[in-house]
Design an enzyme around this catalytic site. Structure first.
Site, PDB file in Angstrom:
ATOM      1  N   HIS A 182      58.494  61.836  90.997  1.00 49.63           N
ATOM      2  CA  HIS A 182      57.412  61.066  91.606  1.00 49.63           C
ATOM      3  C   HIS A 182      56.468  60.565  90.526  1.00 49.63           C
ATOM      4  O   HIS A 182      55.941  61.347  89.735  1.00 49.63           O
ATOM      5  CB  HIS A 182      56.673  61.926  92.635  1.00 49.63           C
ATOM      6  CG  HIS A 182      57.520  62.217  93.835  1.00 49.63           C
ATOM      7  ND1 HIS A 182      57.591  63.451  94.426  1.00 49.63           N
ATOM      8  CD2 HIS A 182      58.362  61.403  94.538  1.00 49.63           C
ATOM      9  CE1 HIS A 182      58.427  63.384  95.465  1.00 49.63           C
ATOM     10  NE2 HIS A 182      58.908  62.157  95.545  1.00 49.63           N
ATOM     11  N   GLU A 185      52.694  61.868  89.707  1.00 49.89           N
ATOM     12  CA  GLU A 185      52.475  63.289  89.421  1.00 49.89           C
ATOM     13  C   GLU A 185      52.541  63.529  87.908  1.00 49.89           C
ATOM     14  O   GLU A 185      53.447  64.170  87.395  1.00 49.89           O
ATOM     15  CB  GLU A 185      53.511  64.117  90.206  1.00 49.89           C
ATOM     16  CG  GLU A 185      53.335  63.909  91.717  1.00 49.89           C
ATOM     17  CD  GLU A 185      54.517  64.378  92.575  1.00 49.89           C
ATOM     18  OE1 GLU A 185      55.440  65.021  92.042  1.00 49.89           O
ATOM     19  OE2 GLU A 185      54.512  64.098  93.791  1.00 49.89           O
ATOM     20  N   ARG A 240      54.300  56.426  94.009  1.00 47.44           N
ATOM     21  CA  ARG A 240      55.118  57.639  94.104  1.00 47.44           C
ATOM     22  C   ARG A 240      56.621  57.358  93.907  1.00 47.44           C
ATOM     23  O   ARG A 240      57.320  58.085  93.221  1.00 47.44           O
ATOM     24  CB  ARG A 240      54.892  58.263  95.495  1.00 47.44           C
ATOM     25  CG  ARG A 240      55.884  59.338  95.924  1.00 47.44           C
ATOM     26  CD  ARG A 240      55.505  59.852  97.309  1.00 47.44           C
ATOM     27  NE  ARG A 240      56.551  60.629  97.952  1.00 47.44           N
ATOM     28  CZ  ARG A 240      56.600  61.965  97.960  1.00 47.44           C
ATOM     29  NH1 ARG A 240      55.686  62.664  97.323  1.00 47.44           N
ATOM     30  NH2 ARG A 240      57.561  62.595  98.600  1.00 47.44           N
ATOM     31  N   HIS A 310      56.975  68.984  90.132  1.00 51.11           N
ATOM     32  CA  HIS A 310      56.122  68.060  90.888  1.00 51.11           C
ATOM     33  C   HIS A 310      54.671  68.526  90.810  1.00 51.11           C
ATOM     34  O   HIS A 310      54.362  69.544  90.197  1.00 51.11           O
ATOM     35  CB  HIS A 310      56.538  68.036  92.369  1.00 51.11           C
ATOM     36  CG  HIS A 310      57.887  67.425  92.615  1.00 51.11           C
ATOM     37  ND1 HIS A 310      58.062  66.227  93.246  1.00 51.11           N
ATOM     38  CD2 HIS A 310      59.131  67.866  92.313  1.00 51.11           C
ATOM     39  CE1 HIS A 310      59.343  65.940  93.324  1.00 51.11           C
ATOM     40  NE2 HIS A 310      60.025  66.922  92.770  1.00 51.11           N
ATOM     41  N   GLU A 384      55.451  72.921  92.365  1.00 56.84           N
ATOM     42  CA  GLU A 384      54.317  72.009  92.518  1.00 56.84           C
ATOM     43  C   GLU A 384      53.203  72.564  91.653  1.00 56.84           C
ATOM     44  O   GLU A 384      52.646  73.621  91.953  1.00 56.84           O
ATOM     45  CB  GLU A 384      53.871  71.973  93.985  1.00 56.84           C
ATOM     46  CG  GLU A 384      54.841  71.232  94.896  1.00 56.84           C
ATOM     47  CD  GLU A 384      54.247  69.930  95.401  1.00 56.84           C
ATOM     48  OE1 GLU A 384      53.890  69.072  94.570  1.00 56.84           O
ATOM     49  OE2 GLU A 384      54.127  69.780  96.619  1.00 56.84           O
TER      50      GLU A 384
END
Ligand code: 9B3
Ligand code: ZN
Ligand code: ZN
Length: 429
Positions: A182, A185, A240, A310, A384
């Protein structure tokens, strides 16, 4: 000294003129928690009708009563959006009022800013700089690093994987890390660079790194979505998806983490090209996801550990995301993620949630981790990274080192566990 002072005054003056006199005219991030179904509907409407970008949740369909929403509102729709919220008695909190300054701060000090005291790895880098870095890293470490071209993006940019390898024992196992699926990020891309630097610097010095590299080759894809990343630097920081042009629509981009062949395009993805979670025309329709899938298919016998990086929200996730069913080795995965989260807590006093994707964030099909898992890579994770919403995608460069170090300790913890579970102990002659 005096000239320096005047220089700073002029800089700030320039800033003031550019952004207007008051903060009202800047892009902002709003935090909004809808209390009723009516408010949920209004919010869904705002996030689709107006020129805004939803940060959290990833798609309007996940907006629910009492769940906090993070919404990027550009200056020119600020008044309309706020009026609308007010009209429906929806309260909001300004999470970030100085978005433009934050973005400027993250892009300004690329390359060689003499005023910056941070190292190369404590800054964000343009795509061009990352390509240079890949080249230099390979040249400076010829017996440890090899760049492998695994394909190219929709706009024909190369996809390079760095292979870190310190020996070629027969039957050598491997791990894979991809960053930047993405585009927005940015801490993800920064992590891949950080990881490589750390591995090269501390091999033979740090016990864990040494054990990992002695037992596994590491494949690292620092920028899986170069077209999107380039676009976040030049045009839209909040982008994104990739940048592929759709046959059926004017909207651009496929969510590469919905494009893999794992319950592809079922609930949690969308077949509508204008959404942020568009799954693409068919599984692996995109050159980026196809390149990764092809590479992993041809290396599936050696790769034991798959990891995708991410941000944001601080979570250590594992399969499945595409179904509520438990993975066959769920207990193992849970234990590993728990241990990694504990290490982060112990060393950095920071909290990461962990669990299967579907139960920890949302049901979402077509993700790379689920696909890799089904391919046979039984230790498959998505991290994440920081933060939990204070800066969101606009994590300031000063926070890169913390974010990367805590992710690094989680990677090491899990990699060591994988080695322990799957490989006979190495003999030390
Ligand atoms: C999503 C899926 Cl589909 C998956 N398999 N694993 C993790 C995620 C979460 C990321 C996403 O693509 O929405 C977080 Se940005
Ligand atoms: Zn992501
Ligand atoms: Zn995310």
């Amino acid at each position: 000294m005096k000239t320096l002072f005047i220089f700073f005054v002029l800089m700030n003056l320039d800033q003031l003129l550019k952004t207007g006199r008051c903060t009202e005219t800047q892009d902002q991030i709003l935090s909004i928690t809808p209390k009723t179904q009516e408010q949920v509907d209004i919010l869904k409407n705002v996030s689709t009708q107006y020129e805004t970008a939803l940060w959290q949740p990833v798609s309007p369909q996940y907006i629910k009563e009492e769940n906090e929403v993070h919404l990027f509102v550009p200056a020119n729709s600020s008044e309309t959006v706020k009026d609308l919220l007010q009209k429906h008695a929806i309260t909001h909190r300004v999470l970030l009022a100085n978005t433009n300054e934050l973005i400027e701060m993250q892009t300004r000090n690329d390359s060689t800013d003499p005023r910056s005291s941070s190292t190369f790895y404590e800054r964000y880098h343009s795509l061009e700089d990352i390509y240079h870095w890949i080249n230099r890293t390979q040249q400076d470490n010829p017996n440890m690093v090899k760049a492998i071209l695994i394909g190219s993006s929709y706009e024909k940019r190369p996809l390079y994987v760095l292979k870190l390898s310190v020996n070629n024992r027969p039957n050598k196992k491997a791990m894979w890390i991809d960053c930047g699926i993405h585009a927005r990020e940015w801490i993800s891309h920064a992590f891949c660079l950080w990881f490589v630097q750390n591995s090269l610097s501390f091999y033979k010095l740090n016990q864990d790194i040494t054990r990992i590299l002695d037992n596994m080759d590491v494949y690292i894809l620092p920028v899986m979505n170069p077209d999107g990343y380039q676009y976040t630097w030049t045009t839209n920081r909040m982008w994104r998806k990739n940048r592929s042009v759709s046959k059926s629509s004017n909207c651009i981009g496929v969510d590469l983490n919905r494009n893999f062949d794992a319950n592809w395009c079922t609930e949690g993805a969308s077949d509508e090209p204008c959404t942020e979670i568009y799954c693409g025309a068919f599984p692996e329709s995109e050159p980026e996801s196809q390149a990764v899938a092809n590479f992993l298919r041809s290396h599936k016998d050696s790769v034991q550990f798959y990891l995708s990086i991410h941000s944001y929200s601080q979570m250590l996730l594992f399969p499945y995301s595409c179904t509520l069913d438990e993975a066959e080795n769920h207990k193992d995965l849970l234990e590993m993620a728990q241990e990694a989260a504990q290490a982060i807590r112990r060393y950095y006093r920071n909290t990461y949630k962990y669990g299967s994707g579907a139960k920890t964030i949302y049901l979402a099909p077509g993700g790379s981790d689920d696909w890799a898992y089904n391919l046979g890579i039984k230790y498959s994770f998505t991290f994440e990274l920081q933060d939990r919403g204070r800066y969101g995608f606009l994590l300031p460069p000063s926070l890169i080192s913390r974010a990367c170090n805590e992710a690094l300790i989680a990677v090491k913890t899990i990699a060591l566990k994988v080695i322990e579970k799957t490989q006979a102990p190495t003999s030390h002659p």
